[in-house]
Design an enzyme around this catalytic site. Structure first.
Site, short mmCIF file in Angstrom:
data_model
loop_
_atom_site.label_atom_id
_atom_site.label_comp_id
_atom_site.label_asym_id
_atom_site.label_seq_id
_atom_site.Cartn_x
_atom_site.Cartn_y
_atom_site.Cartn_z
N ASN A 9 39.40 26.05 16.12
CA ASN A 9 40.45 25.31 15.42
C ASN A 9 40.07 23.83 15.41
O ASN A 9 40.14 23.16 16.44
CB ASN A 9 41.79 25.53 16.12
CG ASN A 9 42.92 24.74 15.49
OD1 ASN A 9 42.80 24.22 14.39
ND2 ASN A 9 44.03 24.65 16.20
N TRP A 10 39.68 23.33 14.24
CA TRP A 10 39.22 21.94 14.16
C TRP A 10 40.38 20.94 14.13
O TRP A 10 40.16 19.73 14.20
CB TRP A 10 38.35 21.76 12.91
CG TRP A 10 37.06 22.53 12.94
CD1 TRP A 10 36.63 23.37 13.94
CD2 TRP A 10 36.06 22.56 11.93
NE1 TRP A 10 35.40 23.92 13.62
CE2 TRP A 10 35.03 23.44 12.38
CE3 TRP A 10 35.91 21.95 10.70
CZ2 TRP A 10 33.88 23.70 11.63
CZ3 TRP A 10 34.78 22.22 9.94
CH2 TRP A 10 33.78 23.07 10.40
N LYS A 11 41.60 21.44 13.97
CA LYS A 11 42.79 20.60 13.93
C LYS A 11 42.62 19.49 12.89
O LYS A 11 42.02 19.71 11.84
CB LYS A 11 43.10 20.06 15.33
CG LYS A 11 43.26 21.21 16.35
CD LYS A 11 43.82 20.76 17.66
CE LYS A 11 43.95 21.96 18.60
NZ LYS A 11 44.61 21.58 19.86
N HIS A 95 51.09 27.87 15.62
CA HIS A 95 50.41 27.07 16.64
C HIS A 95 51.43 26.15 17.31
O HIS A 95 52.34 25.63 16.67
CB HIS A 95 49.28 26.25 16.03
CG HIS A 95 48.38 25.63 17.05
ND1 HIS A 95 48.72 24.47 17.71
CD2 HIS A 95 47.17 26.02 17.54
CE1 HIS A 95 47.74 24.17 18.56
NE2 HIS A 95 46.80 25.08 18.47
N GLU A 97 51.43 23.18 18.24
CA GLU A 97 51.58 21.84 17.68
C GLU A 97 52.49 21.85 16.46
O GLU A 97 53.16 20.86 16.17
CB GLU A 97 50.20 21.27 17.35
CG GLU A 97 49.40 20.97 18.61
CD GLU A 97 47.91 20.84 18.40
OE1 GLU A 97 47.19 20.68 19.39
OE2 GLU A 97 47.46 20.90 17.23
N GLU A 166 48.25 30.73 23.97
CA GLU A 166 47.86 29.37 24.27
C GLU A 166 48.95 28.69 25.09
O GLU A 166 49.95 28.24 24.54
CB GLU A 166 47.66 28.57 22.97
CG GLU A 166 46.48 29.01 22.13
CD GLU A 166 46.18 27.97 21.07
OE1 GLU A 166 45.03 27.52 21.01
OE2 GLU A 166 47.08 27.61 20.31
N GLY A 172 44.21 20.82 25.12
CA GLY A 172 43.73 19.45 25.01
C GLY A 172 43.96 18.60 26.23
O GLY A 172 43.77 17.38 26.19
N SER A 211 41.83 24.72 26.50
CA SER A 211 40.71 24.03 27.14
C SER A 211 39.59 24.99 27.54
O SER A 211 39.02 24.88 28.63
CB SER A 211 41.19 23.22 28.35
OG SER A 211 42.11 22.22 27.95
N GLY A 232 39.68 24.77 20.74
CA GLY A 232 40.05 23.51 20.12
C GLY A 232 38.90 22.53 20.10
O GLY A 232 37.94 22.67 19.35
N GLY A 233 38.97 21.50 20.95
CA GLY A 233 38.00 20.42 20.93
C GLY A 233 36.55 20.86 21.04
O GLY A 233 35.67 20.28 20.40
#
Length: 250
Positions: A9-11, A95, A97, A166, A172, A211, A232-233
């Site tokens: 997921n590049w967000k 998600h 967020e 999640e 994150g 993470s 994610g990151g």
């Protein structure tokens, strides 16, 4: 036997230049043949990513889609039918967020159904906040989020869907649930599905997100009910993402 999956997921990250660099890195990865790999770029870059990964064994999904399946008067939204037309295979639904921005179960049920109606595979994201975990409400929260879909659409809807657990407190932050903590929640999710239909429960892929890195992926993915990860990151670094994908193939 469930086929592992790793999704990136590049967000809200990326420019045309940085996406081109990431595509180049992904194109040169040695990915395990027994793992499904997907990336979820921002809407603006979906066409660039699909074109850049053509011929590669990496699927492309969207981070969100509209509550209506077809095109119409919904300014600022993207219909799942448009995503299919662009070449997407998957779409994230719920998600954390986006839940924090106000998306509620009723809206997510509509998004889930609209995505499936157009042939997209929804990746339903569920998870608890740190406050909810500390209050001992993890399974209650996760069970409600999952149950809202089951109650409206039936457990059979998960025969063509993916679920990503999640924990919000681990997204994150650098924190992560221990492999056993993650496994316990994944087992509860599968048990909730099995109470309705054991065949669906055994077939659905449950991904862990929070993470995940190459350093902890092998141990997490080694748990019996963890079938891969929503990353994610770490998915913004091709080498790190490739290492996570290889961990899922072990």
């Amino acid at each position: 036997m469930r086929r592992p999956m790793v999704a990136g997921n590049w967000k809200m990250h990326g420019t045309r230049a940085s996406v081109a660099e990431l595509i180049n890195g992904l194109s040169h990865l040695a990915l395990p043949s027994g793992v499904d790999v997907a990336v979820f770029p921002p809407f603006l870059h979906i066409n660039q990513v699909i074109d850049g990964l053509k011929g590669k064994s990496i699927s492309v999904g969207a981070q969100n889609s509209a509550v209506e399946s077809m095109q119409g008067a919904l300014t600022g939204e993207v219909a799942p039918s448009q995503l299919v037309d662009a070449g997407c295979t998957f779409v994230l639904v719920g998600h954390s967020e986006r839940r924090q921005m106000g998306e509620q179960d009723g809206m997510l049920i509509r998004k889930f159904a609209a995505a499936q109606a157009c042939g997209l595979i929804p990746v339903l994201c569920i998870g608890e906040t740190l406050e909810q975990r500390e209050a001992g409400k993890t399974l209650e929260v996760v069970g409600r989020q999952l149950g809202s879909i089951i109650e409206e659409l039936g457990v059979g809807a998960f025969a063509n869907a993916v679920i990503a657990y999640e924990p919000v407190w681990a997204i994150g932050t650098g924190l992560t649930a221990s492999p056993q903590q993650a496994q316990d929640v994944h087992a509860a999710i599968r048990a909730q599905l099995a109470a309705e239909n054991s065949e669906v429960a055994q077939g659905v892929r449950l991904l862990y997100g929070g993470s995940v890195k190459a350093a902890n992926a092998v141990e997490l993915f080694g748990m019996p009910d963890i079938d891969g990860g929503l990353i994610g990151g770490a998915s913004l670094n091709a080498d790190e993402f490739g290492a996570i994908c290889r961990a899922a193939g072990n």
